[in-house]
Design a protein around this motif. Structure first.
Motif, short mmCIF file in Angstrom:
data_model
loop_
_atom_site.label_atom_id
_atom_site.label_comp_id
_atom_site.label_asym_id
_atom_site.label_seq_id
_atom_site.Cartn_x
_atom_site.Cartn_y
_atom_site.Cartn_z
N PHE A 87 0.88 3.58 -3.33
CA PHE A 87 0.30 4.90 -3.10
C PHE A 87 1.29 5.99 -3.49
O PHE A 87 0.94 6.98 -4.14
CB PHE A 87 -0.10 5.06 -1.63
CG PHE A 87 -0.92 6.28 -1.35
CD1 PHE A 87 -2.31 6.24 -1.44
CD2 PHE A 87 -0.33 7.49 -1.01
CE1 PHE A 87 -3.08 7.37 -1.19
CE2 PHE A 87 -1.09 8.63 -0.76
CZ PHE A 87 -2.47 8.56 -0.85
N SER B 296 -2.20 -3.36 -3.21
CA SER B 296 -2.15 -2.51 -4.40
C SER B 296 -3.53 -1.96 -4.75
O SER B 296 -3.68 -0.77 -5.07
CB SER B 296 -1.61 -3.33 -5.58
OG SER B 296 -1.55 -2.53 -6.75
N ALA C 167 -4.45 0.77 -2.25
CA ALA C 167 -3.73 2.02 -2.51
C ALA C 167 -4.38 2.79 -3.65
O ALA C 167 -4.54 4.02 -3.57
CB ALA C 167 -2.27 1.71 -2.84
N CYS C 168 -4.75 2.11 -4.71
CA CYS C 168 -5.36 2.77 -5.87
C CYS C 168 -6.75 3.32 -5.52
O CYS C 168 -7.13 4.40 -5.98
CB CYS C 168 -5.45 1.81 -7.05
SG CYS C 168 -3.84 1.36 -7.73
N LEU D 269 0.83 -1.20 0.00
CA LEU D 269 0.00 0.00 0.00
C LEU D 269 0.87 1.26 0.00
O LEU D 269 0.64 2.20 -0.77
CB LEU D 269 -0.93 -0.02 1.22
CG LEU D 269 -2.03 1.04 1.27
CD1 LEU D 269 -3.22 0.53 2.09
CD2 LEU D 269 -1.54 2.36 1.86
N ILE D 270 1.90 1.26 0.85
CA ILE D 270 2.81 2.41 0.91
C ILE D 270 3.51 2.62 -0.43
O ILE D 270 3.59 3.75 -0.94
CB ILE D 270 3.87 2.18 2.02
CG1 ILE D 270 3.21 2.25 3.40
CG2 ILE D 270 5.01 3.20 1.92
CD1 ILE D 270 4.12 1.78 4.53
#
Length: 252
Positions: free
Chosen positions: A35, A114, A117-118, A31-32
């Motif tokens: 993003f 992923s 994050a999007c 995620l980090i």
């Protein structure tokens, strides 16, 4: 590669607290990374009107991904090994450094990270779409496949040399920055041709959120083939049977 290095794992492994913690760590690391990486491209487009396609946009993307991956690998290293990439995870499995079940668990966490994050980027930007990976004009599927294989080979080879090899010694300290650097360098090479994914999860999240799946298979096949070659080459030539040892998960 000897078959005995490949391990399927036990059914209880998927529910073991350490395995679940590792999967959660991979989720947050991904995620980090996504993003920051995807967000940098969206931000550059906003302030320069599609400027991500310019040389300065390519450099900005390379730096953002290199910095973000350095951090994402570092924060997950002590928990999951900081793979932050299904191809790296698959390479670790091929080299006999993790079981198939743990590999699948990591993949699920990485893909969900992923996507999350999007979705967060779309929410935070008021509905702007995350850009799906695509081939540039004049770049064939074969060209892109070669790019992804070679770039991912370089990435996973670097992972093996700096993080997996039992003889790495103090070199393991620089593993996160070396991994970040090779990804940034590869983006400068392949970014103008196919986006330089090297990471199936990085291309999967934007595809899910945007609904664009064109040539998505290239961003899976290329990295997985490249990771397999790198794992087999490094494990068989430079580690070998005399030095091979199953590593704890924190060291891939």
């Amino acid at each position: 590669m000897p078959v005995y290095k490949i391990a399927i794992g036990t059914p209880g492994e998927a529910s073991h607290p350490d395995a679940l913690k590792a999967a959660v760590a991979e989720f947050f690391s991904m995620l980090i990374f996504v993003f920051a990486g995807q967000g940098s491209g969206m931000a550059f487009n906003k302030i320069t009107s599609n400027g991500s396609q310019t040389p300065s946009g390519l450099i900005a993307a390379a730096l953002a991904h290199a910095f973000a991956l350095f951090v994402a690998v570092s924060v997950g290293a002590n928990i999951s090994g900081g793979h932050v990439n299904p191809a790296v995870t698959f390479g670790a499995f091929i080299g006999g450094n993790m079981t198939l079940l743990r590999c699948i668990l990591y993949w699920i966490a990485q893909l969900l990270g992923s996507i999350a994050a999007c979705l967060l980027l779309k929410l935070a930007t008021g509905g702007l779409e995350t850009s799906a990976f695509a081939l540039s004009t004049g770049v064939s599927v074969g060209n892109a496949l070669i790019f992804e294989i070679v770039m991912t080979f370089g990435l996973v080879y670097t992972v093996y040399a700096t993080a997996v090899d039992p003889k790495k010694g103090n070199l393991g300290i620089v593993a996160p920055i070396a991994i970040g650097f090779i990804v940034g360098a590869n983006i400068l090479v392949g970014g103008a041709f196919d986006g330089a994914s090297m990471n199936p999860a990085v291309s999967f999240g934007p595809a899910v959120v945007s609904g664009t799946w064109t040539h998505q298979w290239v961003y899976w096949a290329g990295p997985l083939i490249g990771a397999t070659i790198a794992a087999l080459v490094y494990d068989n030539i430079f580690i070998g049977d005399n030095h091979h040892e199953r590593l704890p998960v924190a060291d891939y």
